[in-house]
Write a protein that holds these residues in place. Structure first.
Motif, PDB file in Angstrom:
ATOM      1  N   ASP A 107       0.832  -1.201   0.000  1.00 27.33           N
ATOM      2  CA  ASP A 107       0.000   0.000   0.000  1.00 27.33           C
ATOM      3  C   ASP A 107       0.866   1.250   0.000  1.00 27.33           C
ATOM      4  OD1 ASP A 107      -2.853  -1.119   0.457  1.00 27.33           O
ATOM      5  OD2 ASP A 107      -1.641  -2.104   1.994  1.00 27.33           O
ATOM      6  N   PHE A 108       1.941   1.205   0.788  1.00 27.23           N
ATOM      7  CA  PHE A 108       2.854   2.347   0.820  1.00 27.23           C
ATOM      8  C   PHE A 108       3.545   2.518  -0.532  1.00 27.23           C
ATOM      9  CE2 PHE A 108       7.204   3.975   2.027  1.00 27.23           C
ATOM     10  CZ  PHE A 108       6.801   5.297   2.151  1.00 27.23           C
ATOM     11  N   ARG A 109       3.961   1.415  -1.128  1.00 30.90           N
ATOM     12  CA  ARG A 109       4.611   1.495  -2.438  1.00 30.90           C
ATOM     13  C   ARG A 109       3.686   2.127  -3.474  1.00 30.90           C
ATOM     14  NH1 ARG A 109       5.040  -1.753  -7.121  1.00 30.90           N
ATOM     15  NH2 ARG A 109       3.956  -3.557  -6.221  1.00 30.90           N
ATOM     16  N   PHE A 110       2.436   1.696  -3.505  1.00 34.54           N
ATOM     17  CA  PHE A 110       1.496   2.232  -4.491  1.00 34.54           C
ATOM     18  C   PHE A 110       1.291   3.735  -4.292  1.00 34.54           C
ATOM     19  CE2 PHE A 110      -0.480  -2.239  -4.590  1.00 34.54           C
ATOM     20  CZ  PHE A 110       0.350  -2.613  -5.631  1.00 34.54           C
ATOM     21  N   ALA A 111       1.229   4.163  -3.036  1.00 28.91           N
ATOM     22  CA  ALA A 111       1.058   5.592  -2.755  1.00 28.91           C
ATOM     23  C   ALA A 111       2.262   6.393  -3.253  1.00 28.91           C
ATOM     24  CB  ALA A 111       0.850   5.814  -1.257  1.00 28.91           C
ATOM     25  N   SER A 116       5.047   9.922  -7.216  1.00 32.95           N
ATOM     26  CA  SER A 116       6.307  10.182  -7.919  1.00 32.95           C
ATOM     27  C   SER A 116       6.240   9.912  -9.413  1.00 32.95           C
ATOM     28  CB  SER A 116       7.425   9.327  -7.318  1.00 32.95           C
ATOM     29  OG  SER A 116       7.194   7.947  -7.569  1.00 32.95           O
ATOM     30  N   GLY A 117       5.286   9.073  -9.839  1.00 29.77           N
ATOM     31  CA  GLY A 117       5.241   8.675 -11.234  1.00 29.77           C
ATOM     32  C   GLY A 117       6.320   7.683 -11.608  1.00 29.77           C
ATOM     33  N   GLN A 118       6.955   7.066 -10.611  1.00 28.11           N
ATOM     34  CA  GLN A 118       8.032   6.105 -10.840  1.00 28.11           C
ATOM     35  C   GLN A 118       7.580   4.690 -10.462  1.00 28.11           C
ATOM     36  OE1 GLN A 118      11.886   7.154  -9.203  1.00 28.11           O
ATOM     37  NE2 GLN A 118      11.481   9.335  -9.397  1.00 28.11           N
ATOM     38  N   ASP A 119       8.139   3.711 -11.164  1.00 25.83           N
ATOM     39  CA  ASP A 119       7.914   2.311 -10.814  1.00 25.83           C
ATOM     40  C   ASP A 119       8.901   1.945  -9.708  1.00 25.83           C
ATOM     41  OD1 ASP A 119       7.622  -0.390 -10.572  1.00 25.83           O
ATOM     42  OD2 ASP A 119       7.944  -0.857 -12.694  1.00 25.83           O
ATOM     43  N   LEU A 120       8.388   1.664  -8.536  1.00 26.29           N
ATOM     44  CA  LEU A 120       9.237   1.419  -7.365  1.00 26.29           C
ATOM     45  C   LEU A 120       9.248  -0.042  -6.930  1.00 26.29           C
ATOM     46  CD1 LEU A 120       8.173   4.573  -5.319  1.00 26.29           C
ATOM     47  CD2 LEU A 120      10.302   4.274  -6.613  1.00 26.29           C
ATOM     48  N   GLU A 121       8.770  -0.928  -7.788  1.00 25.89           N
ATOM     49  CA  GLU A 121       8.685  -2.338  -7.409  1.00 25.89           C
ATOM     50  C   GLU A 121      10.060  -2.904  -7.068  1.00 25.89           C
ATOM     51  OE1 GLU A 121       6.880  -6.634  -8.963  1.00 25.89           O
ATOM     52  OE2 GLU A 121       6.825  -4.862 -10.271  1.00 25.89           O
ATOM     53  N   ARG A 122      11.047  -2.663  -7.929  1.00 30.65           N
ATOM     54  CA  ARG A 122      12.375  -3.200  -7.651  1.00 30.65           C
ATOM     55  C   ARG A 122      12.998  -2.545  -6.418  1.00 30.65           C
ATOM     56  NH1 ARG A 122      16.806  -2.920 -12.266  1.00 30.65           N
ATOM     57  NH2 ARG A 122      16.771  -0.726 -11.687  1.00 30.65           N
ATOM     58  N   TYR A 123      12.751  -1.255  -6.210  1.00 28.07           N
ATOM     59  CA  TYR A 123      13.288  -0.587  -5.024  1.00 28.07           C
ATOM     60  C   TYR A 123      12.830  -1.301  -3.758  1.00 28.07           C
ATOM     61  CZ  TYR A 123      14.471   2.990  -1.623  1.00 28.07           C
ATOM     62  OH  TYR A 123      15.003   3.654  -0.530  1.00 28.07           O
ATOM     63  N   GLU A 125      11.504  -4.325  -3.533  1.00 25.85           N
ATOM     64  CA  GLU A 125      11.935  -5.724  -3.551  1.00 25.85           C
ATOM     65  C   GLU A 125      13.345  -5.865  -2.991  1.00 25.85           C
ATOM     66  OE1 GLU A 125      12.070  -9.692  -3.841  1.00 25.85           O
ATOM     67  OE2 GLU A 125      10.284  -8.482  -4.202  1.00 25.85           O
ATOM     68  N   ARG A 126      14.239  -5.000  -3.420  1.00 24.18           N
ATOM     69  CA  ARG A 126      15.634  -5.084  -2.971  1.00 24.18           C
ATOM     70  C   ARG A 126      15.795  -4.658  -1.516  1.00 24.18           C
ATOM     71  NH1 ARG A 126      16.263  -7.684  -7.128  1.00 24.18           N
ATOM     72  NH2 ARG A 126      17.616  -7.109  -8.883  1.00 24.18           N
ATOM     73  N   TRP A 127      15.177  -3.547  -1.131  1.00 23.06           N
ATOM     74  CA  TRP A 127      15.476  -2.956   0.167  1.00 23.06           C
ATOM     75  C   TRP A 127      14.620  -3.503   1.309  1.00 23.06           C
ATOM     76  CZ3 TRP A 127      19.965  -0.985   0.589  1.00 23.06           C
ATOM     77  CH2 TRP A 127      20.550  -0.287  -0.475  1.00 23.06           C
ATOM     78  N   ILE A 128      13.412  -3.968   1.021  1.00 24.47           N
ATOM     79  CA  ILE A 128      12.523  -4.449   2.079  1.00 24.47           C
ATOM     80  C   ILE A 128      12.512  -5.969   2.175  1.00 24.47           C
ATOM     81  CG2 ILE A 128      10.140  -4.487   2.924  1.00 24.47           C
ATOM     82  CD1 ILE A 128      11.532  -1.785   3.188  1.00 24.47           C
ATOM     83  N   TYR A 129      12.566  -6.642   1.028  1.00 27.39           N
ATOM     84  CA  TYR A 129      12.399  -8.099   1.023  1.00 27.39           C
ATOM     85  C   TYR A 129      13.712  -8.864   0.838  1.00 27.39           C
ATOM     86  CZ  TYR A 129       7.535  -6.709   0.411  1.00 27.39           C
ATOM     87  OH  TYR A 129       6.292  -6.134   0.568  1.00 27.39           O
ATOM     88  N   GLU A 156      29.172   2.251 -11.200  1.00 25.42           N
ATOM     89  CA  GLU A 156      29.128   0.901 -11.760  1.00 25.42           C
ATOM     90  C   GLU A 156      28.782  -0.081 -10.653  1.00 25.42           C
ATOM     91  OE1 GLU A 156      29.743  -1.681 -15.152  1.00 25.42           O
ATOM     92  OE2 GLU A 156      30.090   0.488 -15.084  1.00 25.42           O
ATOM     93  N   GLN A 157      27.684  -0.834 -10.832  1.00 29.75           N
ATOM     94  CA  GLN A 157      27.303  -1.853  -9.861  1.00 29.75           C
ATOM     95  C   GLN A 157      27.761  -3.231 -10.320  1.00 29.75           C
ATOM     96  OE1 GLN A 157      23.364  -1.691  -7.845  1.00 29.75           O
ATOM     97  NE2 GLN A 157      22.793  -0.215  -9.440  1.00 29.75           N
ATOM     98  N   THR A 158      28.111  -4.068  -9.354  1.00 29.54           N
ATOM     99  CA  THR A 158      28.377  -5.471  -9.638  1.00 29.54           C
ATOM    100  C   THR A 158      27.376  -6.302  -8.865  1.00 29.54           C
ATOM    101  OG1 THR A 158      30.003  -5.572  -7.836  1.00 29.54           O
ATOM    102  CG2 THR A 158      30.839  -5.120 -10.050  1.00 29.54           C
ATOM    103  N   GLY A 159      26.931  -7.413  -9.442  1.00 30.22           N
ATOM    104  CA  GLY A 159      25.922  -8.234  -8.796  1.00 30.22           C
ATOM    105  C   GLY A 159      24.528  -7.708  -9.078  1.00 30.22           C
ATOM    106  N   ALA A 160      23.610  -7.934  -8.150  1.00 29.94           N
ATOM    107  CA  ALA A 160      22.221  -7.505  -8.315  1.00 29.94           C
ATOM    108  C   ALA A 160      22.141  -5.991  -8.478  1.00 29.94           C
ATOM    109  CB  ALA A 160      21.391  -7.951  -7.120  1.00 29.94           C
ATOM    110  N   VAL A 161      21.263  -5.546  -9.357  1.00 35.92           N
ATOM    111  CA  VAL A 161      21.092  -4.121  -9.607  1.00 35.92           C
ATOM    112  C   VAL A 161      20.104  -3.538  -8.607  1.00 35.92           C
ATOM    113  CG1 VAL A 161      20.321  -2.394 -11.266  1.00 35.92           C
ATOM    114  CG2 VAL A 161      21.631  -4.376 -12.046  1.00 35.92           C
ATOM    115  N   PHE A 162      20.538  -2.481  -7.921  1.00 38.73           N
ATOM    116  CA  PHE A 162      19.714  -1.768  -6.952  1.00 38.73           C
ATOM    117  C   PHE A 162      19.376  -0.380  -7.482  1.00 38.73           C
ATOM    118  CE2 PHE A 162      21.274  -5.015  -4.220  1.00 38.73           C
ATOM    119  CZ  PHE A 162      20.516  -5.018  -3.058  1.00 38.73           C
ATOM    120  N   ASP A 163      18.307   0.182  -6.939  1.00 33.69           N
ATOM    121  CA  ASP A 163      17.997   1.595  -7.128  1.00 33.69           C
ATOM    122  C   ASP A 163      18.399   2.316  -5.850  1.00 33.69           C
ATOM    123  OD1 ASP A 163      16.204   1.482  -9.704  1.00 33.69           O
ATOM    124  OD2 ASP A 163      15.474  -0.114  -8.393  1.00 33.69           O
TER     125      ASP A 163
END
Length: 215
Positions: A107-111, A116-123, A125-129, A156-163
């Motif tokens: 619910d917080f992500r959707f808000a 913001s008009g941004q897709d925050l699903e990966r953000y 996913e990486r930081w909370i889960y 430059e990131q190595t490994g999983a890509v984070f936002d």
């Protein structure tokens, strides 16, 4: 599982209160301590584990580091990525739509996405889960662009890509310095910044508090 929505929020807003009444230096000091705790204990479990973090080992430090401090830092990094207007608008949207009912992280992500008009699903996913942290390297160069001299700031990131946001300090030849926020959304990012004069150096700021491991 969503305990950070109360504890991480209260931790971050306590820091914002300190910023308002004690100044930015106090705020930055609080953020640095929370960052250090969050990084040191990050492998003990994801934010989404809630009160279960540290439960088996009866380690209250891990619980506080992840749910309180990492949760707060997730909010601070999100604020830097989407900007103050979208961040606080999203918080108000979340609060007004959530009063008197049970809500969760999604619910917080959707808000925040609506504000913001941004897709925050990966953000989220990486930081909370997840328990992982981004591993990154920073470099820079200058060039003459179509509108004059500019710096190209490279992450430059190595490994999983984070936002995540990176605060970079630009130091000019005459000694004055300025900070810019570089939003990182890809494995390799080159961020152009128009220059106000000859540049002496660019480096990740000592005020940068993103939960990234620099190499």
């Amino acid at each position: 599982h969503d305990q950070w929505l109360s504890e991480g929020f209260s931790q971050y807003f306590a820091a914002l209160y300190a910023s308002s009444f004690r100044g930015d230096d106090v705020f930055q000091g609080v953020l640095r301590r929370m960052r250090r705790w969050a990084i040191n204990e990050s492998d003990q479990g994801p934010v989404s584990l809630g009160y279960r973090v540290g439960h088996i080992k009866d380690d209250g430090r891990a619980f506080r580091a992840i749910v309180y401090n990492k949760g707060a830092m997730v909010l601070h990094m999100l604020r830097q990525l989407v900007g103050d207007d979208a961040f606080f608008s999203g918080l108000r949207r979340f609060y007004l739509s959530s009063r008197f009912r049970k809500v969760g992280t999604e619910d917080f992500r959707f808000a925040m996405q609506e504000a913001s008009g941004q897709d925050l699903e990966r953000y989220f996913e990486r930081w909370i889960y997840s328990t992982a942290l981004p591993k990154a390297a920073f470099s820079w160069r200058t060039e003459t662009g179509p509108d004059g001299p500019r710096a190209l700031l490279h992450v430059e990131q190595t490994g999983a890509v984070f936002d995540f946001p990176v605060l970079v300090t630009l130091t000019y030849a005459d000694g004055h310095a300025t900070d810019v926020v570089v939003p990182v959304h890809e494995a390799s990012v080159e961020f152009p910044v128009a220059l106000a004069g000859p540049l002496k150096s660019a480096a990740v700021s000592n005020r940068d508090v993103a939960l990234a491991v620099w190499r």
